[in-house]
Write a protein that holds these residues in place. Structure first.
Motif, PDB file in Angstrom:
ATOM      1  N   ILE A 178       0.844  -1.205   0.000  1.00 19.29           N
ATOM      2  CA  ILE A 178       0.000   0.000   0.000  1.00 19.29           C
ATOM      3  C   ILE A 178       0.875   1.249   0.000  1.00 19.29           C
ATOM      4  O   ILE A 178       0.659   2.189  -0.773  1.00 19.29           O
ATOM      5  CB  ILE A 178      -0.932   0.009   1.226  1.00 19.29           C
ATOM      6  N   LEU A 179       1.865   1.259   0.876  1.00 16.02           N
ATOM      7  CA  LEU A 179       2.762   2.419   0.967  1.00 16.02           C
ATOM      8  C   LEU A 179       3.579   2.586  -0.307  1.00 16.02           C
ATOM      9  O   LEU A 179       3.794   3.712  -0.778  1.00 16.02           O
ATOM     10  CB  LEU A 179       3.680   2.261   2.180  1.00 16.02           C
ATOM     11  N   ALA A 180       4.030   1.487  -0.879  1.00 15.33           N
ATOM     12  CA  ALA A 180       4.801   1.567  -2.115  1.00 15.33           C
ATOM     13  C   ALA A 180       3.947   2.077  -3.270  1.00 15.33           C
ATOM     14  O   ALA A 180       4.411   2.872  -4.103  1.00 15.33           O
ATOM     15  CB  ALA A 180       5.388   0.190  -2.461  1.00 15.33           C
ATOM     16  N   LEU A 181       2.693   1.647  -3.323  1.00 16.91           N
ATOM     17  CA  LEU A 181       1.789   2.134  -4.369  1.00 16.91           C
ATOM     18  C   LEU A 181       1.497   3.620  -4.190  1.00 16.91           C
ATOM     19  O   LEU A 181       1.424   4.369  -5.182  1.00 16.91           O
ATOM     20  CB  LEU A 181       0.489   1.325  -4.345  1.00 16.91           C
ATOM     21  N   SER A 182       1.315   4.054  -2.949  1.00 16.86           N
ATOM     22  CA  SER A 182       1.102   5.477  -2.694  1.00 16.86           C
ATOM     23  C   SER A 182       2.317   6.285  -3.133  1.00 16.86           C
ATOM     24  O   SER A 182       2.183   7.343  -3.763  1.00 16.86           O
ATOM     25  CB  SER A 182       0.826   5.710  -1.205  1.00 16.86           C
ATOM     26  N   LYS A 216       2.599   0.446 -10.875  1.00 16.70           N
ATOM     27  CA  LYS A 216       2.949  -0.818 -10.229  1.00 16.70           C
ATOM     28  C   LYS A 216       4.432  -1.158 -10.400  1.00 16.70           C
ATOM     29  O   LYS A 216       5.061  -1.671  -9.462  1.00 16.70           O
ATOM     30  CB  LYS A 216       2.063  -1.938 -10.758  1.00 16.70           C
ATOM     31  N   CYS A 217       4.987  -0.868 -11.563  1.00 11.06           N
ATOM     32  CA  CYS A 217       6.419  -1.123 -11.772  1.00 11.06           C
ATOM     33  C   CYS A 217       7.274  -0.226 -10.877  1.00 11.06           C
ATOM     34  O   CYS A 217       8.282  -0.673 -10.312  1.00 11.06           O
ATOM     35  CB  CYS A 217       6.789  -0.910 -13.238  1.00 11.06           C
ATOM     36  N   LEU A 218       6.861   1.031 -10.742  1.00 14.02           N
ATOM     37  CA  LEU A 218       7.599   1.949  -9.873  1.00 14.02           C
ATOM     38  C   LEU A 218       7.485   1.519  -8.411  1.00 14.02           C
ATOM     39  O   LEU A 218       8.463   1.593  -7.647  1.00 14.02           O
ATOM     40  CB  LEU A 218       7.064   3.369 -10.052  1.00 14.02           C
ATOM     41  N   ALA A 219       6.297   1.045  -8.004  1.00 11.56           N
ATOM     42  CA  ALA A 219       6.116   0.551  -6.638  1.00 11.56           C
ATOM     43  C   ALA A 219       7.002  -0.661  -6.382  1.00 11.56           C
ATOM     44  O   ALA A 219       7.625  -0.772  -5.317  1.00 11.56           O
ATOM     45  CB  ALA A 219       4.646   0.195  -6.405  1.00 11.56           C
ATOM     46  N   PHE A 275      14.343  -1.476  -3.712  1.00 13.70           N
ATOM     47  CA  PHE A 275      15.339  -0.536  -3.184  1.00 13.70           C
ATOM     48  C   PHE A 275      15.309  -0.499  -1.652  1.00 13.70           C
ATOM     49  O   PHE A 275      16.355  -0.529  -0.993  1.00 13.70           O
ATOM     50  CB  PHE A 275      15.081   0.857  -3.762  1.00 13.70           C
ATOM     51  N   ILE A 276      14.115  -0.439  -1.081  1.00 15.61           N
ATOM     52  CA  ILE A 276      13.979  -0.371   0.379  1.00 15.61           C
ATOM     53  C   ILE A 276      14.478  -1.661   1.027  1.00 15.61           C
ATOM     54  O   ILE A 276      15.173  -1.632   2.048  1.00 15.61           O
ATOM     55  CB  ILE A 276      12.516  -0.086   0.758  1.00 15.61           C
ATOM     56  N   TYR A 319       1.519  -8.679  -3.906  1.00 13.61           N
ATOM     57  CA  TYR A 319       0.270  -7.979  -3.586  1.00 13.61           C
ATOM     58  C   TYR A 319       0.057  -6.752  -4.458  1.00 13.61           C
ATOM     59  O   TYR A 319      -1.081  -6.274  -4.585  1.00 13.61           O
ATOM     60  CB  TYR A 319       0.239  -7.586  -2.104  1.00 13.61           C
ATOM     61  N   ILE A 320       1.103  -6.224  -5.033  1.00  8.45           N
ATOM     62  CA  ILE A 320       0.963  -5.075  -5.919  1.00  8.45           C
ATOM     63  C   ILE A 320       0.211  -5.453  -7.191  1.00  8.45           C
ATOM     64  O   ILE A 320      -0.561  -4.654  -7.733  1.00  8.45           O
ATOM     65  CB  ILE A 320       2.353  -4.509  -6.275  1.00  8.45           C
ATOM     66  N   ILE A 321       0.378  -6.665  -7.654  1.00  8.24           N
ATOM     67  CA  ILE A 321      -0.139  -7.073  -8.968  1.00  8.24           C
ATOM     68  C   ILE A 321      -1.652  -6.872  -9.079  1.00  8.24           C
ATOM     69  O   ILE A 321      -2.124  -6.217 -10.004  1.00  8.24           O
ATOM     70  CB  ILE A 321       0.259  -8.535  -9.271  1.00  8.24           C
ATOM     71  N   PRO A 322      -2.467  -7.384  -8.115  1.00  5.67           N
ATOM     72  CA  PRO A 322      -3.913  -7.151  -8.244  1.00  5.67           C
ATOM     73  C   PRO A 322      -4.421  -6.033  -7.354  1.00  5.67           C
ATOM     74  O   PRO A 322      -5.620  -5.886  -7.179  1.00  5.67           O
ATOM     75  CB  PRO A 322      -4.487  -8.489  -7.751  1.00  5.67           C
TER      76      PRO A 322
END
Length: 472
Positions: free
Chosen positions: A113-117, A138-141, A147-148, A351-354
């Protein structure tokens, strides 16, 4: 001749001082929520007055809940947060259900969630006036997660420094927003703060959802308990960090919302995809880019904190035999729980995928408050069953009872108000952990160990990790 640089024991080191502990709490709590959630809280609460009351009440609940966790954390000085408290009070099956749900869903979902934001704010300037391409976001997330995780695998100190720096950045932007709001109030711009209780009527479930959104923004008050073993002088620093950090966040949140309502009307807030950005556009004009720029920092810092604590939970679960053994291994070179961090990052990318952010928030809150209630109930239970344990911090038991009741309300009210089959799916997933606990933890079936032994050995060589020295 004595070695000037003796080899450190292969355990997680106590490297988190008071400042870093405060920054971990504040940095985890102040994420994207205060810049986005005001819209959701206002929608469900119906008017400006109830909205501000809910933000204040959420702050009070965060403080009371954190004080309960401070008693638990100073009584049982092990990392992993609620995991060990549930084990001591209710036994292995309940602790396993918590670890199963939190390691496999809650923590990686929060990370995603945080990565998508972060990705949405980072990519928005490149697509002005149009919808963001889902694939780009999604790719940027996913890149942010990689990286993190890399930072956290490389060094505990580096991850701590990153947390401190980004916490300072997010406090700076809140100070800018609150300062602008105060200036406008002094100039007499108070029309949006009049008749603050005029609005639509709300249901009991609606108030529950409003608290969900507000407490999502406050989430992070229990994160210090995940790293107790790495905290310097936890008996002193844990309660101090809570007393400093959480009231600071509560004041920031209420003042920020007042600043928003000073500039934006109720309809403008509800129409805005990101309230902080709309505020910046109306107040800072040509300098409005400052707000999304600092929100970018805020979400990145929170994602870093989420990764840091999630890795510790997976690590202790592996150490206790509730997850695969490799998760409990530590990097020989870096003294970081590398396998656990990589595992959490891998799940977050899945979890980013859907992912739909609002859906994830609702399910995350449902599971979080279910186990939060159980954890604080464990405090009450251990007052009677574990009287011999020392309690450097001891809260009035009425606070624990109140928090258990609030947790029950936050779990049940939205379900009663709006029954949804997906809540049942969530409950089934939590209970499905018992199907794994019985053969793999209780019976300890031999074929599973034989299957994992060569895999563990290969991963150990690949990642240069070893089992930790025995923790007392």
């Amino acid at each position: 001749m004595m070695d000037k640089h003796p080899v450190k024991a292969i355990v997680l080191q106590k490297e988190i001082g008071l400042l870093s502990a405060v920054c971990l709490i504040v940095g985890n709590m102040i994420g994207s929520g205060i810049f986005i959630s005001p819209k959701a809280v206002l929608f469900y609460s119906g008017a400006v007055g109830p909205c501000l009351l809910i933000w204040t009440a959420c702050g009070v609940l965060a403080i009371l809940g954190a004080l309960c966790y401070a008693e638990l954390g100073t009584m049982i000085s092990k990392s992993g947060g609620a995991y060990y408290y549930l084990m001591e009070a209710f036994g292995s099956p309940v602790a396993y259900l918590y670890s199963w749900t939190t390691v496999m869903v809650v923590k990686p979902a929060a990370f995603s969630i945080l990565a998508l934001s972060f990705a949405e704010y980072a990519s928005a300037p490149f697509f002005p006036g149009c919808n963001l391409p889902v694939m780009v976001t999604k790719c940027l997330a996913a890149a942010a997660i990689v990286f993190i995780v890399t930072i956290n695998c490389f060094s505990v100190k580096l991850a701590s420094y990153v947390q401190n720096i980004f916490t300072a950045a997010k406090l700076l932007i809140i100070l800018i927003i609150v300062g602008a709001g105060i200036v406008l109030l002094v100039q007499g711009k108070t029309e949006n703060l009049s008749n603050t209780f005029d609005g639509k009527s709300v249901s009991v479930g609606g108030i529950g959802f409003a608290f969900y959104s507000g407490l999502w923004a406050y989430d992070g008050w229990s994160q210090l308990n995940f790293i107790t073993e790495e905290l310097k002088n936890p008996v002193r620093n844990m309660p101090l960090a809570i007393i400093i950090g959480i009231p600071l966040v509560a004041v920031c949140y209420v003042m920020t919302n007042i600043a928003y309502f000073t500039v934006l009307s109720r309809d403008e807030i509800l129409r805005s995809p990101a309230v902080a950005v709309a505020f910046g556009d109306k107040v800072f004009h040509s300098m409005s880019w400052i707000v999304p720029f600092f929100v970018l920092f805020s979400t990145f810092g929170s994602a870093n904190g989420s990764c840091f604590t999630a890795g510790r939970l997976a690590y202790v679960c592996g150490r206790e035999g509730h997850m695969v053994e490799i998760l409990s291994y530590i990097s020989v070179r870096r003294l970081t729980p590398t396998p656990a961090l990589l595992f959490n990052g891998f799940l977050a990318i899945l979890y980013i995928i859907p992912a739909d952010i609002n859906t994830l928030i609702n399910y995350f809150s449902f599971a979080q408050w279910f186990f939060c209630g159980l954890t604080i109930l464990s405090l009450i239970v251990m007052r009677f069953t574990k009287k011999e344990l020392k309690r450097p911090v001891k809260v009035p038991i009425i606070i624990a009872v109140l928090m258990v009741l609030v947790s029950c309300y936050l779990v049940l009210a939205p379900i009663i108000d709006n029954p949804n089959i997906k809540f049942l799916y969530c409950a089934i997933f939590i209970l499905s952990g018992l199907l794994l606990h019985y053969p793999f933890v209780h019976l300890k079936v031999k074929w599973a160990r034989r299957l994992m032994r060569p895999i563990t050995k290969y991963l150990q060589i690949l990642m240069e990790v070893v089992p930790p020295e025995k923790f007392e």
